[in-house]
Design a protein around this motif. Structure first.
Motif, PDB file in Angstrom:
ATOM      1  N   GLY A  90      99.563  40.127  -1.590  1.00 53.96           N
ATOM      2  CA  GLY A  90      99.380  38.714  -1.880  1.00 53.96           C
ATOM      3  C   GLY A  90      99.488  37.853  -0.630  1.00 53.96           C
ATOM      4  O   GLY A  90      98.740  36.877  -0.466  1.00 53.96           O
ATOM      5  N   ASP A  91     100.426  38.193   0.272  1.00 56.52           N
ATOM      6  CA  ASP A  91     100.560  37.471   1.542  1.00 56.52           C
ATOM      7  C   ASP A  91      99.279  37.590   2.360  1.00 56.52           C
ATOM      8  O   ASP A  91      98.797  36.615   2.944  1.00 56.52           O
ATOM      9  CB  ASP A  91     101.732  38.029   2.355  1.00 56.52           C
ATOM     10  CG  ASP A  91     103.083  37.763   1.727  1.00 56.52           C
ATOM     11  OD1 ASP A  91     103.233  36.725   1.053  1.00 56.52           O
ATOM     12  OD2 ASP A  91     103.993  38.601   1.921  1.00 56.52           O
ATOM     13  N   ILE A  92      98.742  38.804   2.395  1.00 58.85           N
ATOM     14  CA  ILE A  92      97.532  39.056   3.181  1.00 58.85           C
ATOM     15  C   ILE A  92      96.345  38.319   2.578  1.00 58.85           C
ATOM     16  O   ILE A  92      95.525  37.726   3.297  1.00 58.85           O
ATOM     17  CB  ILE A  92      97.257  40.574   3.253  1.00 58.85           C
ATOM     18  CG1 ILE A  92      98.434  41.282   3.948  1.00 58.85           C
ATOM     19  CG2 ILE A  92      95.958  40.853   4.003  1.00 58.85           C
ATOM     20  CD1 ILE A  92      98.433  42.785   3.793  1.00 58.85           C
ATOM     21  N   SER A  93      96.271  38.316   1.262  1.00 60.23           N
ATOM     22  CA  SER A  93      95.193  37.598   0.583  1.00 60.23           C
ATOM     23  C   SER A  93      95.272  36.096   0.845  1.00 60.23           C
ATOM     24  O   SER A  93      94.251  35.438   1.103  1.00 60.23           O
ATOM     25  CB  SER A  93      95.260  37.872  -0.918  1.00 60.23           C
ATOM     26  OG  SER A  93      94.252  37.163  -1.601  1.00 60.23           O
ATOM     27  N   GLU A  94      96.486  35.551   0.796  1.00 60.28           N
ATOM     28  CA  GLU A  94      96.660  34.120   1.050  1.00 60.28           C
ATOM     29  C   GLU A  94      96.251  33.766   2.468  1.00 60.28           C
ATOM     30  O   GLU A  94      95.578  32.754   2.711  1.00 60.28           O
ATOM     31  CB  GLU A  94      98.113  33.712   0.801  1.00 60.28           C
ATOM     32  CG  GLU A  94      98.353  32.219   0.954  1.00 60.28           C
ATOM     33  CD  GLU A  94      99.783  31.809   0.658  1.00 60.28           C
ATOM     34  OE1 GLU A  94     100.049  30.593   0.675  1.00 60.28           O
ATOM     35  OE2 GLU A  94     100.637  32.698   0.417  1.00 60.28           O
ATOM     36  N   ALA A  95      96.632  34.604   3.433  1.00 60.69           N
ATOM     37  CA  ALA A  95      96.258  34.363   4.826  1.00 60.69           C
ATOM     38  C   ALA A  95      94.747  34.459   5.004  1.00 60.69           C
ATOM     39  O   ALA A  95      94.140  33.644   5.722  1.00 60.69           O
ATOM     40  CB  ALA A  95      96.961  35.364   5.736  1.00 60.69           C
ATOM     41  N   SER A  96      94.138  35.419   4.351  1.00 65.43           N
ATOM     42  CA  SER A  96      92.680  35.569   4.432  1.00 65.43           C
ATOM     43  C   SER A  96      91.980  34.337   3.874  1.00 65.43           C
ATOM     44  O   SER A  96      90.979  33.853   4.435  1.00 65.43           O
ATOM     45  CB  SER A  96      92.230  36.816   3.676  1.00 65.43           C
ATOM     46  OG  SER A  96      92.772  37.995   4.260  1.00 65.43           O
ATOM     47  N   ASP A  97      92.499  33.818   2.777  1.00 65.23           N
ATOM     48  CA  ASP A  97      91.924  32.616   2.174  1.00 65.23           C
ATOM     49  C   ASP A  97      92.062  31.416   3.111  1.00 65.23           C
ATOM     50  O   ASP A  97      91.138  30.581   3.216  1.00 65.23           O
ATOM     51  CB  ASP A  97      92.602  32.313   0.837  1.00 65.23           C
ATOM     52  CG  ASP A  97      92.243  33.311  -0.254  1.00 65.23           C
ATOM     53  OD1 ASP A  97      91.259  34.059  -0.073  1.00 65.23           O
ATOM     54  OD2 ASP A  97      92.966  33.349  -1.272  1.00 65.23           O
ATOM     55  N   ARG A  98      93.198  31.323   3.780  1.00 66.99           N
ATOM     56  CA  ARG A  98      93.414  30.220   4.724  1.00 66.99           C
ATOM     57  C   ARG A  98      92.410  30.306   5.875  1.00 66.99           C
ATOM     58  O   ARG A  98      91.860  29.296   6.313  1.00 66.99           O
ATOM     59  CB  ARG A  98      94.841  30.271   5.279  1.00 66.99           C
ATOM     60  CG  ARG A  98      95.918  29.949   4.263  1.00 66.99           C
ATOM     61  CD  ARG A  98      95.982  28.471   3.956  1.00 66.99           C
ATOM     62  NE  ARG A  98      97.081  28.171   3.050  1.00 66.99           N
ATOM     63  CZ  ARG A  98      97.334  26.954   2.572  1.00 66.99           C
ATOM     64  NH1 ARG A  98      96.575  25.943   2.923  1.00 66.99           N
ATOM     65  NH2 ARG A  98      98.331  26.754   1.728  1.00 66.99           N
ATOM     66  N   LEU A  99      92.191  31.515   6.365  1.00 68.92           N
ATOM     67  CA  LEU A  99      91.232  31.699   7.456  1.00 68.92           C
ATOM     68  C   LEU A  99      89.824  31.323   6.999  1.00 68.92           C
ATOM     69  O   LEU A  99      89.086  30.633   7.716  1.00 68.92           O
ATOM     70  CB  LEU A  99      91.264  33.155   7.936  1.00 68.92           C
ATOM     71  CG  LEU A  99      92.513  33.588   8.705  1.00 68.92           C
ATOM     72  CD1 LEU A  99      92.526  35.093   8.899  1.00 68.92           C
ATOM     73  CD2 LEU A  99      92.582  32.877  10.062  1.00 68.92           C
ATOM     74  N   ALA A 100      89.458  31.769   5.821  1.00 71.15           N
ATOM     75  CA  ALA A 100      88.129  31.448   5.292  1.00 71.15           C
ATOM     76  C   ALA A 100      87.956  29.937   5.116  1.00 71.15           C
ATOM     77  O   ALA A 100      86.886  29.381   5.413  1.00 71.15           O
ATOM     78  CB  ALA A 100      87.908  32.170   3.971  1.00 71.15           C
TER      79      ALA A 100
END
Length: 293
Positions: A15-25
């Motif tokens: 979930g942390d990785i997904s949230e960071a990926s979303d922020r980058l996108a």
């Protein structure tokens, strides 16, 4: 292509990785996917886009994990230059010496202001060292044995990097009487620091010139980079205070370690949660690659 390495002090979740990926996108990055560097501890997210925008996007998540964002090419560094006090070790040696003389509150207050960039470093150093005049020089050995503790992960970081061929330099606005011992214990190739003047076995309250200040630290980084035939992109520097700002800003990857605001603003990344092995994960070294003490 860039890499954002997420490093948890405890556990990193999908979930942390997904949230960071979303922020980058959301910041306009083209996220290409992610992979573990170390399962549940550190992960790399690969992306294209604008480096500064990505760093800003992930800074919003500060408090969950450390995020080190950098170009993918050249992530393993060939030169490492590190501050000593409150970085590679847990204390400020001058403050601890002053404690034996009964002046720690006064000296610590000056140290704090100097590290925040509120005072001239050399003037602040001279003012503090003057309070140690006439102390038995042997107190330095006692202070080192009783007060100096190596920061978590420091020895593993340096020994792993050296095993991979990285040249490691400890550069300190503190003193050779501490730095030489610390460098040998951790495993640095070289230590550069200030020299406390001693006469008849006692501290004179003066520091030998020239002084290792912020400008000198930057010059040491630059000179070592040139002498070893490297580019600045191949260098890594870390510190905690204003005296490290120029060095950290000049390095290919500059890290603020539990740092004062003035350095946090100049650094490429911050380590606020994990220990110093975070820099191994940032270079792609999994736990199995580490050289332990």
């Amino acid at each position: 292509m860039f890499i954002a390495t997420l490093i948890a002090a405890d556990r990193l979740s999908a979930g942390d990785i997904s949230e960071a990926s979303d922020r980058l996108a959301s910041a306009g990055a083209g996220v290409a996917g992610w992979e573990w560097v170390e399962a549940d501890k550190a992960a790399d997210i690969r992306f294209s886009g604008v480096l500064d925008d990505a760093r800003q996007a992930l800074s919003i998540l500060d408090g969950k994990f450390d995020a080190i964002v950098q170009p993918e090419e050249g992530r393993c560094k060939s030169l490492f230059v590190a501050d000593m006090d409150s970085t590679m070790i847990t204390v400020e040696c001058l403050d601890e010496l002053a404690d034996y003389a009964g002046f720690k509150p006064q000296v610590s207050a000056i140290t704090e202001r100097a590290m925040r960039g509120e005072l001239d470093f050399i003037e602040a150093l001279d003012e503090r060292v003057a309070l140690l005049a006439d102390m038995d020089a042997e107190i330095v050995t006692r202070c080192h044995e009783e007060r100096v503790a190596i920061s978590a992960g420091a020895a593993t970081l340096v020994r792993t990097m050296r095993a991979a061929g990285t040249h490691c330099v400890l550069v300190s606005g503190g003193f050779t009487l501490f730095a030489d011992r610390v460098a040998a214990e951790i495993g640095f190739d070289r230590a550069i620091a200030n020299t406390l003047e001693i006469a008849a076995g006692r501290l004179t309250g003066r520091v030998t010139r020239p002084i290792v200040d912020g400008a000198m630290k930057e010059r040491i980084l630059a000179d070592t980079t040139e002498k070893r035939g490297l580019q600045f992109s191949e260098t890594l520097a870390i510190g905690d205070g204003a005296n490290d700002r120029a060095m950290v800003a000049r390095a290919g990857l500059g890290i603020a370690y539990r740092a004062k605001p003035t350095l946090r603003e100049a650094a490429d990344a911050r380590i606020d949660h994990g220990d110093l092995t975070a820099l191994l994960y940032a270079q792609g070294y999994a736990r199995a690659d580490w050289v332990d003490t």
